[in-house]
Motif scaffolding. Structure first.
Motif, short mmCIF file in Angstrom:
data_model
loop_
_atom_site.label_atom_id
_atom_site.label_comp_id
_atom_site.label_asym_id
_atom_site.label_seq_id
_atom_site.Cartn_x
_atom_site.Cartn_y
_atom_site.Cartn_z
N ASP A 26 0.81 -1.22 0.00
CA ASP A 26 0.00 0.00 0.00
C ASP A 26 0.84 1.27 0.00
OD1 ASP A 26 1.03 0.00 2.55
OD2 ASP A 26 -0.90 0.09 3.57
N ASP A 122 -10.93 0.02 5.33
CA ASP A 122 -9.55 -0.31 5.70
C ASP A 122 -9.26 -1.80 5.55
OD1 ASP A 122 -8.98 2.32 6.27
OD2 ASP A 122 -9.18 2.11 8.44
N ARG A 130 -10.02 6.32 2.27
CA ARG A 130 -9.80 6.29 3.72
C ARG A 130 -10.70 7.34 4.36
NH1 ARG A 130 -3.89 6.83 6.24
NH2 ARG A 130 -3.70 8.35 4.58
N ARG A 358 1.50 6.68 1.45
CA ARG A 358 0.51 5.71 1.00
C ARG A 358 0.30 5.88 -0.49
NH1 ARG A 358 -5.48 3.98 2.99
NH2 ARG A 358 -6.21 5.49 1.48
N ASP A 360 -1.78 6.57 -2.79
CA ASP A 360 -3.04 7.21 -3.13
C ASP A 360 -2.80 8.08 -4.35
OD1 ASP A 360 -4.22 6.05 -0.91
OD2 ASP A 360 -3.91 7.81 0.37
N ALA A 384 -4.45 3.26 -1.45
CA ALA A 384 -3.66 2.29 -0.69
C ALA A 384 -3.16 1.18 -1.59
CB ALA A 384 -4.45 1.72 0.47
#
Length: 394
Positions: A26, A122, A130, A358, A360, A384
């Motif tokens: 992630d 999660d 998130r 992360r 993203d 992630a």
């Protein structure tokens, strides 16, 4: 996993042409030119080649997943039992994700539903960004959003509510420092709802646990009291009074000095405000945000998604508001990525494309530094490290 693109946004207004991002699980492990990263990557890892621009996943710092964003969000909410509401919230979270939002701060739910959804996301049981969830917001009896279940009176009850939210997993505490428009039978938006002592008790209880406080505050008095109490973010911050607006520059200076962050929670239909409030009143609201930013206040992006006519694909349309105020596109993108991440306490883990963060990512057609609307031309979203492709029904 190796992701390549025509360019990668690696800093404020800075592109890396023909770039690549290497991901392990992630997290981002390396960022560089395509040739550099290809040398580092194993030949057998999954590879995704895109022609567009890779930018950090977007952050909507003010949403309400319990509301549907329709013309009568409260009526729909009140008629929905928890399990049906939870399923609807899952769909709304997915819409956020497919619009490029990889982190969302939910600032008020019922019975811990947003906290439950955050755990499911999660754990990979449902797609979504998130979620930084507040749980039940504090409000006095009959106060703004009392129907969410957070009615409290006095310091002892306020502290107890904060502790309950924290025990349930809240990552932020929300307090309704003033009234609001969604609660037609409650205090007016400019009216304060808690005493300075009550606000101070709430902030103290949250900060003891290392958790930040977001204060819904339209009224100038409520804003001043929230600053005095030491909240971390002020939502809306419209400086309302009984007969207009009163941007208090002494209070604004304290906001800047204390590092308090302002989330105006701009509706995606902000261009309609002159028709709703009148041109002069709307321009005052716009200019106050301009003045706060010019004074050095930290501003972050949020849409109040879920309230009336604010859908869960609203963030990119709302960003045009900040461009209208005169901010450069690079700055606007920063408000919706690294700036918002810092305000949410996630600056070391998201909001940037850098090793250790992360994974993203948002991949779009076009050049968002030249045209913010390019952010709506989504090719793919990675949250992630998991890929999500946009779908028409989302």
């Amino acid at each position: 996993m190796l992701i390549t693109g025509g360019r990668v946004l690696i800093g404020s207004g800075t592109y890396l042409d023909d770039g690549a991002v290497l991901i392990d699980g992630d997290s981002i492990t390396a960022v560089g030119s395509r040739a550099q990263i290809l040398d580092q990557a194993r030949a057998d890892i999954p590879r995704f080649d895109f022609s567009g621009t890779i930018v950090p996943g977007l952050i909507d710092a003010h949403v309400h997943l319990v509301f549907d964003g329709g013309t009568e969000p409260l009526a729909t909410f009140l008629s929905s039992p928890d399990e049906r509401l939870f399923q609807d919230m899952r769909s709304r979270a997915e819409r956020l994700l497919h619009s490029g939002v990889t982190t969302a701060r939910d600032l008020g739910d019922r019975n811990g539903l947003a906290l439950r959804l955050a755990k499911d996301i999660d754990a990979g049981r449902t797609p979504g960004p998130r979620i930084v969830a507040a749980g039940t917001p504090a409000t006095p009896p009959g106060g703004h959003c009392y129907f969410l279940g957070g009615e409290v009176s006095g310091e002892a009850e306020i502290r107890a509510l904060v502790r309950r939210n924290l025990a349930a997993g809240a990552a932020v505490i929300k307090v309704m420092a003033t009234g609001g428009g969604l609660t037609k039978d409650g205090p007016k938006s400019f009216e304060s709802q808690f005493s300075p002592e009550e606000l101070a008790a709430l902030v103290d209880e949250a900060h003891r646990a290392g958790v930040r406080v977001a204060a819904h505050a339209h009224g100038a008095d409520g804003i001043a009291a929230s600053v005095e109490a030491g909240v971390d973010t002020i939502e809306h911050c419209t400086w309302m009074t009984g007969n207009g607006f009163d941007l208090r520059h002494d209070v604004l200076k304290r906001i800047v000095d204390q590092g308090i962050v302002i989330c105006p929670a701009v509706n995606p239909r902000w261009q309609m405000l002159p028709l709703v409030f009148g041109a002069e009143r709307a321009e005052t609201i716009f200019d106050q945000v301009r003045q706060m930013e010019a004074a050095g206040a930290k501003i972050i992006t949020g849409t109040d998604a879920g309230v009336q006519r604010a859908g869960f694909d609203s963030l990119v349309p709302a960003l045009s508001f900040y461009a209208h105020l005169g901010l450069a596109n690079s700055k606007v993108i920063e408000l919706a990525t690294s700036g918002a991440a810092e305000a949410l306490g996630l600056g070391s883990t998201t909001g940037r494309i850098a090793p250790g963060c992360r994974a993203d990512l948002l991949i779009v057609d076009g050049d968002p530094l030249a045209d913010l609307d390019a952010l709506s031309q989504v090719q793919a979203v990675f949250a992630a490290g998991r890929q999500y492709e946009p779908r028409a029904e989302a």
